[in-house]
Design an enzyme around this catalytic site. Structure first.
Site, PDB file in Angstrom:
ATOM      1  N   ASN A  99       4.521  10.212   6.471  1.00  0.00           N
ATOM      2  CA  ASN A  99       3.645   9.988   5.313  1.00  0.00           C
ATOM      3  C   ASN A  99       4.402   9.799   3.996  1.00  0.00           C
ATOM      4  OD1 ASN A  99       1.058  10.494   3.583  1.00  0.00           O
ATOM      5  ND2 ASN A  99       2.509  12.097   2.968  1.00  0.00           N
ATOM      6  N   SER A 148       0.469   3.749   6.693  1.00  0.00           N
ATOM      7  CA  SER A 148       0.641   2.382   6.211  1.00  0.00           C
ATOM      8  C   SER A 148      -0.162   2.224   4.924  1.00  0.00           C
ATOM      9  CB  SER A 148       0.170   1.431   7.328  1.00  0.00           C
ATOM     10  OG  SER A 148       0.183   0.097   6.900  1.00  0.00           O
ATOM     11  N   SER A 149      -0.774   1.081   4.735  1.00  0.00           N
ATOM     12  CA  SER A 149      -1.636   0.853   3.566  1.00  0.00           C
ATOM     13  C   SER A 149      -2.535  -0.334   3.848  1.00  0.00           C
ATOM     14  CB  SER A 149      -0.784   0.561   2.334  1.00  0.00           C
ATOM     15  OG  SER A 149      -1.602  -0.007   1.313  1.00  0.00           O
ATOM     16  N   TYR A 163       6.068  -3.277  -2.487  1.00  0.00           N
ATOM     17  CA  TYR A 163       5.439  -2.114  -1.833  1.00  0.00           C
ATOM     18  C   TYR A 163       4.669  -2.562  -0.598  1.00  0.00           C
ATOM     19  CZ  TYR A 163       2.027   1.573  -0.897  1.00  0.00           C
ATOM     20  OH  TYR A 163       1.241   2.515  -0.265  1.00  0.00           O
ATOM     21  N   LYS A 167       4.982  -1.697   3.784  1.00  0.00           N
ATOM     22  CA  LYS A 167       3.945  -1.235   4.723  1.00  0.00           C
ATOM     23  C   LYS A 167       3.754  -2.236   5.869  1.00  0.00           C
ATOM     24  CE  LYS A 167       3.203   2.607   2.581  1.00  0.00           C
ATOM     25  NZ  LYS A 167       3.582   3.893   3.185  1.00  0.00           N
ATOM     26  N   ILE A 196      -6.702   5.785  -2.797  1.00  0.00           N
ATOM     27  CA  ILE A 196      -7.157   7.177  -2.741  1.00  0.00           C
ATOM     28  C   ILE A 196      -6.725   7.873  -4.025  1.00  0.00           C
ATOM     29  CG2 ILE A 196      -7.119   9.308  -1.385  1.00  0.00           C
ATOM     30  CD1 ILE A 196      -7.995   7.050   0.382  1.00  0.00           C
ATOM     31  N   THR A 198      -4.875  10.184  -5.590  1.00  0.00           N
ATOM     32  CA  THR A 198      -3.747  11.124  -5.493  1.00  0.00           C
ATOM     33  C   THR A 198      -2.859  10.911  -6.721  1.00  0.00           C
ATOM     34  OG1 THR A 198      -2.270   9.565  -4.381  1.00  0.00           O
ATOM     35  CG2 THR A 198      -3.714  10.898  -2.954  1.00  0.00           C
TER      36      THR A 198
HETATM   37  N1  LIG Z   1      -2.755   7.186  -2.459  1.00  0.00           N
HETATM   38  C1  LIG Z   1      -3.103   6.008  -1.978  1.00  0.00           C
HETATM   39  O1  LIG Z   1      -4.026   5.353  -2.484  1.00  0.00           O
HETATM   40  C2  LIG Z   1      -2.390   5.412  -0.807  1.00  0.00           C
HETATM   41  C3  LIG Z   1      -2.929   4.252  -0.228  1.00  0.00           C
HETATM   42  C4  LIG Z   1      -2.285   3.694   0.855  1.00  0.00           C
HETATM   43  C5  LIG Z   1      -1.151   4.266   1.368  1.00  0.00           C
HETATM   44  N2  LIG Z   1      -0.646   5.400   0.779  1.00  0.00           N
HETATM   45  C6  LIG Z   1       0.567   5.975   1.359  1.00  0.00           C
HETATM   46  O2  LIG Z   1       0.327   7.338   1.665  1.00  0.00           O
HETATM   47  C7  LIG Z   1       1.526   8.090   1.557  1.00  0.00           C
HETATM   48  C8  LIG Z   1       1.299   9.295   0.658  1.00  0.00           C
HETATM   49  O3  LIG Z   1       0.849   8.854  -0.599  1.00  0.00           O
HETATM   50  P1  LIG Z   1       0.258   9.853  -1.704  1.00  0.00           P
HETATM   51  O4  LIG Z   1      -0.734   9.086  -2.475  1.00  0.00           O
HETATM   52  O5  LIG Z   1      -0.131  11.119  -1.080  1.00  0.00           O
HETATM   53  O6  LIG Z   1       1.561  10.041  -2.621  1.00  0.00           O
HETATM   54  P2  LIG Z   1       1.940  11.217  -3.648  1.00  0.00           P
HETATM   55  O7  LIG Z   1       0.718  11.922  -4.079  1.00  0.00           O
HETATM   56  O8  LIG Z   1       2.800  10.566  -4.665  1.00  0.00           O
HETATM   57  O9  LIG Z   1       2.841  12.212  -2.746  1.00  0.00           O
HETATM   58  C9  LIG Z   1       4.031  11.728  -2.187  1.00  0.00           C
HETATM   59  C10 LIG Z   1       4.630  12.732  -1.238  1.00  0.00           C
HETATM   60  O10 LIG Z   1       5.783  12.145  -0.632  1.00  0.00           O
HETATM   61  C11 LIG Z   1       6.939  12.921  -0.960  1.00  0.00           C
HETATM   62  N3  LIG Z   1       8.045  12.015  -1.275  1.00  0.00           N
HETATM   63  C12 LIG Z   1       8.010  10.903  -2.040  1.00  0.00           C
HETATM   64  N4  LIG Z   1       9.222  10.350  -2.122  1.00  0.00           N
HETATM   65  C13 LIG Z   1      10.064  11.138  -1.406  1.00  0.00           C
HETATM   66  C14 LIG Z   1      11.455  11.103  -1.126  1.00  0.00           C
HETATM   67  N5  LIG Z   1      12.232  10.129  -1.594  1.00  0.00           N
HETATM   68  N6  LIG Z   1      11.968  12.088  -0.359  1.00  0.00           N
HETATM   69  C15 LIG Z   1      11.195  13.074   0.106  1.00  0.00           C
HETATM   70  N7  LIG Z   1       9.883  13.172  -0.122  1.00  0.00           N
HETATM   71  C16 LIG Z   1       9.319  12.211  -0.873  1.00  0.00           C
HETATM   72  C17 LIG Z   1       6.563  13.778  -2.147  1.00  0.00           C
HETATM   73  O11 LIG Z   1       7.333  14.982  -2.099  1.00  0.00           O
HETATM   74  P3  LIG Z   1       7.760  15.853  -3.409  1.00  0.00           P
HETATM   75  O12 LIG Z   1       6.620  15.797  -4.368  1.00  0.00           O
HETATM   76  O13 LIG Z   1       8.021  17.214  -2.847  1.00  0.00           O
HETATM   77  O14 LIG Z   1       9.008  15.223  -3.935  1.00  0.00           O
HETATM   78  C18 LIG Z   1       5.075  14.011  -1.913  1.00  0.00           C
HETATM   79  O15 LIG Z   1       4.867  15.072  -1.029  1.00  0.00           O
HETATM   80  C19 LIG Z   1       2.582   7.109   1.056  1.00  0.00           C
HETATM   81  O16 LIG Z   1       3.314   6.613   2.148  1.00  0.00           O
HETATM   82  C20 LIG Z   1       1.756   6.004   0.431  1.00  0.00           C
HETATM   83  O17 LIG Z   1       2.428   4.771   0.398  1.00  0.00           O
HETATM   84  C21 LIG Z   1      -1.238   5.986  -0.301  1.00  0.00           C
END
Ligand SMILES: NC(=O)c1ccc[n+]([C@@H]2O[C@H](COP(=O)([O-])OP(=O)(O)OC[C@H]3O[C@@H](n4cnc5c(N)ncnc54)[C@H](OP(=O)(O)O)[C@@H]3O)[C@@H](O)[C@H]2O)c1
Length: 258
Positions: A99, A148-149, A163, A167, A196, A198
């Site tokens: 993730n 993915s996304s 980005y 994915k 989402i 976040t």
């Molecule tokens: N949010 C959306 O709308 C959305 C949509 C489609 C896909 N996604 C995908 O879902 C996944 C999670 O997204 P999210 O929205 O939950 O992101 P987020 O809120 O920014 O959280 C990211 C998480 O990944 C960890 N992380 C990021 N870069 C890292 C690195 N270089 N090394 C180690 N840990 C790292 C962070 O850890 P720390 O904070 O401890 O550093 C945190 O736990 C991602 O792959 C993203 O591309 C998200």
């Protein structure tokens, strides 16, 4: 008999200190899995997730790695081996959720080499080498869920090509690994969220009525997605009911751009 679908299973969720990873880790924990809560920089947040899972009657522990570094990933697995052996008697686990990821939302014109390399280092190289380390430790019949996304399928109004390309690469790896490890009963699927709420999207989406309207206009379901929507979808792919589903791209996006 327990009614929890993941009782006795062990999961590693990367990027579980915040956002989608946190929701997935907490939901897997509530289903009875022991959860390795991976974090990058936010130890405190990871400890909070561990505390939440334990407070709900589950078991969890935190592991750290910089996902863009193969060396750091190796060190994380050494820690994981020790923790798992102490808890379960074997350095084996059942569910990997890839993730952790980053999303600098930049159009091509504003994407420099450093940003491009960092995106692929974290979102693709990191996911690849975490899985390389995991595959020998995963039990037969295990599960790999690659986050993915929706952007790897449909563009909509989102002009963030680098980005989105990471994915697309993730989806290719999903299909490669589904074939490579299907003989062991391991399923591999891409779980693709839409937008989402976040931290990743806080800058442009959270509390911004115009962005919310733009996103909901693209979706069949008229609200902004929550991290829990993805945590709940992940349970299906992590559990026994998805045993005949592999190599698939499964979108959890409220029906975005159908
Ligand atoms: N949010 C959306 O709308 C959305 C949509 C489609 C896909 N996604 C995908 O879902 C996944 C999670 O997204 P999210 O929205 O939950 O992101 P987020 O809120 O920014 O959280 C990211 C998480 O990944 C960890 N992380 C990021 N870069 C890292 C690195 N270089 N090394 C180690 N840990 C790292 C962070 O850890 P720390 O904070 O401890 O550093 C945190 O736990 C991602 O792959 C993203 O591309 C998200």
């Amino acid at each position: 008999m327990s009614s929890k679908s993941l009782e006795g299973k062990v999961a590693l969720v990367t990027g579980a200190s915040r956002g989608l990873g946190r929701a997935i880790a907490e939901r897997l924990g509530r289903e009875g899995a022991t959860v390795a809560v991976h974090y990058g920089k936010n130890r405190e947040a990871a400890d909070e997730v561990v505390g939440t899972i334990k407070a709900a009657g589950g078991d969890a522990f935190a592991v750290q790695a910089e996902i863009g570094s193969v060396k750091s990933i190796g060190e994380m697995f050494a820690t994981l081996d020790k923790e798992l052996t102490a808890r379960t008697g074997a350095a084996r686990f059942d569910i990997l959720v890839n993730n952790a990821g980053i999303a600098p939302n930049l159009p091509m014109e504003e994407t420099d080499e450093e940003t491009f390399d960092r995106l692929f280092d974290v979102n693709v190289k990191g996911l690849f080498f975490v899985t390389k380390q995991a595959i020998g430790r995963l039990r037969d019949g295990g599960r790999i869920i690659n986050i993915s996304s929706g952007l790897s399928r449909a563009v909509g109004g989102m002009n963030i090509p680098a980005y989105s390309a990471t994915k697309g690469a993730v989806d290719v790896l999903t299909r490669q690994w589904a074939v490579a490890y299907g003989g062991r009963g391991i399923t591999v699927n891409s779980l693709a969220p839409g937008a989402i709420d976040t931290d990743m999207n806080a800058g442009w989406l959270r509390g911004n009525a115009e962005s919310e309207a733009m996103i909901t206009s693209m979706q069949a379901l008229k609200r902004i997605g929550k991290a829990e929507d993805i945590g709940d979808a992940a349970v299906f792919l992590a559990g026994p009911d998805s045993r005949w589903v592999t190599g698939q791209y499964i979108e959890a996006s409220g029906g975005s751009l159908i």
